[in-house]
Design a protein around this motif. Structure first.
Motif, PDB file in Angstrom:
ATOM      1  N   CYS A  17       0.837  -1.203   0.000  1.00 18.68           N
ATOM      2  CA  CYS A  17       0.000   0.000   0.000  1.00 18.68           C
ATOM      3  C   CYS A  17       0.870   1.250   0.000  1.00 18.68           C
ATOM      4  O   CYS A  17       0.552   2.245   0.653  1.00 18.68           O
ATOM      5  N   LYS A  18       1.963   1.242  -0.740  1.00 17.49           N
ATOM      6  CA  LYS A  18       2.958   2.311  -0.608  1.00 17.49           C
ATOM      7  C   LYS A  18       2.585   3.585  -1.354  1.00 17.49           C
ATOM      8  O   LYS A  18       3.129   4.643  -1.080  1.00 17.49           O
ATOM      9  N   ASP A  19       1.642   3.501  -2.314  1.00 16.01           N
ATOM     10  CA  ASP A  19       1.153   4.697  -2.988  1.00 16.01           C
ATOM     11  C   ASP A  19      -0.265   4.416  -3.472  1.00 16.01           C
ATOM     12  O   ASP A  19      -0.794   3.315  -3.282  1.00 16.01           O
ATOM     13  N   ALA A  20      -0.882   5.399  -4.088  1.00 15.82           N
ATOM     14  CA  ALA A  20      -2.290   5.276  -4.473  1.00 15.82           C
ATOM     15  C   ALA A  20      -2.507   4.149  -5.484  1.00 15.82           C
ATOM     16  O   ALA A  20      -3.462   3.366  -5.371  1.00 15.82           O
ATOM     17  N   ALA A  21      -1.618   4.047  -6.472  1.00 18.17           N
ATOM     18  CA  ALA A  21      -1.779   3.017  -7.502  1.00 18.17           C
ATOM     19  C   ALA A  21      -1.646   1.619  -6.907  1.00 18.17           C
ATOM     20  O   ALA A  21      -2.421   0.704  -7.237  1.00 18.17           O
ATOM     21  N   THR A  22      -0.669   1.443  -6.022  1.00 19.63           N
ATOM     22  CA  THR A  22      -0.456   0.139  -5.407  1.00 19.63           C
ATOM     23  C   THR A  22      -1.610  -0.219  -4.481  1.00 19.63           C
ATOM     24  O   THR A  22      -2.067  -1.367  -4.445  1.00 19.63           O
ATOM     25  N   THR A  23      -2.089   0.750  -3.711  1.00 21.77           N
ATOM     26  CA  THR A  23      -3.211   0.516  -2.805  1.00 21.77           C
ATOM     27  C   THR A  23      -4.461   0.120  -3.579  1.00 21.77           C
ATOM     28  O   THR A  23      -5.190  -0.809  -3.191  1.00 21.77           O
ATOM     29  N   LYS A  24      -4.708   0.797  -4.689  1.00 24.22           N
ATOM     30  CA  LYS A  24      -5.869   0.470  -5.523  1.00 24.22           C
ATOM     31  C   LYS A  24      -5.754  -0.941  -6.086  1.00 24.22           C
ATOM     32  O   LYS A  24      -6.724  -1.713  -6.091  1.00 24.22           O
ATOM     33  N   THR A  83     -12.427  -5.295 -11.428  1.00 25.12           N
ATOM     34  CA  THR A  83     -11.607  -5.491 -12.626  1.00 25.12           C
ATOM     35  C   THR A  83     -11.578  -4.230 -13.489  1.00 25.12           C
ATOM     36  O   THR A  83     -10.530  -3.836 -14.012  1.00 25.12           O
ATOM     37  N   LEU A  84     -12.713  -3.587 -13.622  1.00 21.53           N
ATOM     38  CA  LEU A  84     -12.789  -2.400 -14.474  1.00 21.53           C
ATOM     39  C   LEU A  84     -12.085  -1.193 -13.866  1.00 21.53           C
ATOM     40  O   LEU A  84     -11.421  -0.424 -14.576  1.00 21.53           O
ATOM     41  N   PHE A  85     -12.183  -1.014 -12.554  1.00 22.30           N
ATOM     42  CA  PHE A  85     -11.766   0.252 -11.964  1.00 22.30           C
ATOM     43  C   PHE A  85     -10.580   0.172 -10.995  1.00 22.30           C
ATOM     44  O   PHE A  85     -10.040   1.202 -10.617  1.00 22.30           O
ATOM     45  N   LEU A  86     -10.167  -1.035 -10.595  1.00 24.11           N
ATOM     46  CA  LEU A  86      -9.111  -1.138  -9.599  1.00 24.11           C
ATOM     47  C   LEU A  86      -7.864  -1.880 -10.084  1.00 24.11           C
ATOM     48  O   LEU A  86      -6.750  -1.535  -9.692  1.00 24.11           O
ATOM     49  N   LEU A  87      -8.029  -2.897 -10.911  1.00 20.75           N
ATOM     50  CA  LEU A  87      -6.880  -3.721 -11.305  1.00 20.75           C
ATOM     51  C   LEU A  87      -5.972  -3.001 -12.295  1.00 20.75           C
ATOM     52  O   LEU A  87      -6.452  -2.288 -13.185  1.00 20.75           O
ATOM     53  N   PRO A  88      -4.640  -3.202 -12.182  1.00 20.82           N
ATOM     54  CA  PRO A  88      -3.733  -2.697 -13.225  1.00 20.82           C
ATOM     55  C   PRO A  88      -3.959  -3.473 -14.519  1.00 20.82           C
ATOM     56  O   PRO A  88      -4.304  -4.653 -14.484  1.00 20.82           O
ATOM     57  N   LYS A  89      -3.769  -2.827 -15.623  1.00 21.74           N
ATOM     58  CA  LYS A  89      -4.054  -3.454 -16.922  1.00 21.74           C
ATOM     59  C   LYS A  89      -2.803  -3.993 -17.607  1.00 21.74           C
ATOM     60  O   LYS A  89      -2.880  -4.572 -18.681  1.00 21.74           O
ATOM     61  N   THR A  90      -1.617  -3.803 -16.989  1.00 25.35           N
ATOM     62  CA  THR A  90      -0.365  -4.281 -17.588  1.00 25.35           C
ATOM     63  C   THR A  90      -0.117  -5.733 -17.198  1.00 25.35           C
ATOM     64  O   THR A  90      -0.634  -6.232 -16.200  1.00 25.35           O
ATOM     65  N   GLN A  91       0.683  -6.430 -18.013  1.00 24.22           N
ATOM     66  CA  GLN A  91       1.032  -7.814 -17.711  1.00 24.22           C
ATOM     67  C   GLN A  91       2.284  -8.209 -18.467  1.00 24.22           C
ATOM     68  O   GLN A  91       2.723  -7.521 -19.381  1.00 24.22           O
ATOM     69  N   GLY A  92       2.883  -9.346 -18.026  1.00 18.38           N
ATOM     70  CA  GLY A  92       4.027  -9.906 -18.727  1.00 18.38           C
ATOM     71  C   GLY A  92       5.315  -9.145 -18.531  1.00 18.38           C
ATOM     72  O   GLY A  92       6.221  -9.222 -19.366  1.00 18.38           O
ATOM     73  N   LYS A  93       5.440  -8.416 -17.392  1.00 19.91           N
ATOM     74  CA  LYS A  93       6.671  -7.661 -17.149  1.00 19.91           C
ATOM     75  C   LYS A  93       7.735  -8.563 -16.528  1.00 19.91           C
ATOM     76  O   LYS A  93       7.438  -9.432 -15.732  1.00 19.91           O
TER      77      LYS A  93
END
Length: 396
Positions: free
Chosen positions: A199-206, A378-388
């Motif tokens: 939960c270190k920043d807004a994106a991670t917490t979301k 899924t629509l509003f909270l999950l990150p959309k990137t993958q395969g990093k």
């Protein structure tokens, strides 16, 4: 892969034989329905505790070493269940066995993420998810055959066999390069520091909130259906234990295919879109299934429902591995998934209460609503990137 799959198979085998044995245990130890249901709930609560503890230790000490210890802990307390004399000692053994089980999913998923290329991470994680279904299938076939002859105490001793096999597979395995490459960074973080990274920043917490919601819905729906459905089929349609086992087996085959298919599709297309496809399918199939009255139709529809309801788990391991950096990966896997499993532990209790207040059909229909929450996450909270590829940085 064998180490991760066998551990998760053991997890599924143990929990499902408990579901099949609850009537026999209740009769033998004079348990009321609330006490019987709490054996499953506290096993899952123990898994939450074990997940949090062993996720951190795995990030600090190593994947294989901690996985091996979780197997030993599970084995000891599962064996002790066979000698329980009443409710309270059995509850203690089940809870502590659950603590041992808690590390299996997350550590195995972290191990696979660091041993397989990032662009094949979805299907590799899905194969680990299939391990659970293999354990469940084994439980569905073995329990009806052996329970009559060796009783529930003997079945707990049989439950030691998958643990022994998993332990032997792991002997001699080395740590994955993805872990050893950053071993100094792993060891330098405290437990509190790892949790803060979730939960270190807004994106991670979301992202963490979204993943927690997905894991909670997944486990709530799964346990709510799988624990109560055999009993419902027996009371409503007169299914024997063997026929209930057949229903479970067919449903699990559908789940297994769904998990495999999710991994393949998620590596080829955007993973979040495949999540939406499965979540919408779960809403529709749970509602349709609740309206069925023909036992044969329920058998085959159960496989399709299982494909959507549990197929989504094929993407969770890869989702979490892609979202968090390597030094906190096992912690994230175990904390988020097992917190969701703790919420899921109340699924059988809630479904049972709704069934008593209204009907089992109404309870299952209401279950469909929780998958709408999944769609929102899924629509509003999950990150959309993958395969990093593995990094030591924050999520993007």
């Amino acid at each position: 892969m064998l180490a991760a799959i066998s551990g998760y198979a053991m997890d599924g085998f143990d929990l499902l034989i408990l579901g099949f044995m609850l009537p026999a245990i209740s009769l033998s130890l004079s348990l009321n329905p609330s006490q019987a249901g709490s054996l499953m709930t506290w096993t899952l609560i123990g898994a939450v505790i074990g997940g949090v503890l062993f996720g951190h230790l795995s990030d600090r000490l190593g994947r294989i070493r901690v996985l091996t210890f979780t197997i030993l802990m599970f084995s000891v307390f599962t064996g002790l269940c066979a000698f329980a004399q009443g409710y309270w000692d059995l509850l203690a053994y089940r809870t502590l066995a659950g603590v041992g089980l808690g590390g299996e999913f997350g550590i195995g998923m972290a191990l696979i993420a660091e041993a397989w290329p990032a662009n094949k991470r979805n299907r590799a994680s899905a194969w680990v998810g299939i391990g659970w279904q293999l354990g469940v299938l084994l439980a569905a076939f073995i329990t009806p055959l052996l329970l009559t002859y060796i009783g529930w105490r003997g079945m707990f001793l049989v439950g030691l066999l998958p643990a022994a096999a998993s332990f032997l597979i792991r002997r001699g395995l080395g740590e994955p390069e993805g872990f050893t490459r950053h071993v100094d960074v792993h060891q330098g973080l405290s437990f509190a520091a790892r949790l803060k990274l979730l939960c270190k920043d807004a994106a991670t917490t979301k992202a963490s909130l979204g993943i927690f919601i997905l894991c909670s819905v997944q486990n709530f729906g799964y346990y709510g259906l799988m624990i109560w459905m055999p009993g419902y089929l027996a009371s409503r349609f007169g299914f024997s234990l063997t026929k209930s086992g057949l229903w479970t087996a067919v449903t699990v085959v559908g789940m297994t295919f769904g998990i495999w298919l999710f991994g393949v599709l998620a590596d080829r297309f955007a993973r979040w879109k495949i999540f939406l496809l499965y979540q919408a399918g779960a809403v529709v199939m749970v509602i349709v299934y609740a309206q069925l009255r023909d036992p044969m139709m329920m058998l085959f529809a159960g496989a399709i429902m299982g494909l959507f309801v549990n197929g989504m788990i094929g993407g969770y391991g890869a989702l979490i591995s892609d979202t968090y950096p390597v030094q906190v990966r096992a912690t994230a896997q175990n904390v988020l998934f097992n917190l969701g499993r703790g919420v899921g532990g109340f699924g059988p209790l809630v479904i049972g209460l709704l069934a008593m207040q209204f009907s089992f059909v109404a309870a299952i229909t209401l279950l469909a609503l929780i998958y709408l929450l999944d769609i929102f996450a899924t629509l509003f909270l999950l990150p959309k990137t993958q395969g990093k590829e593995d990094t030591l940085g924050a999520i993007g």
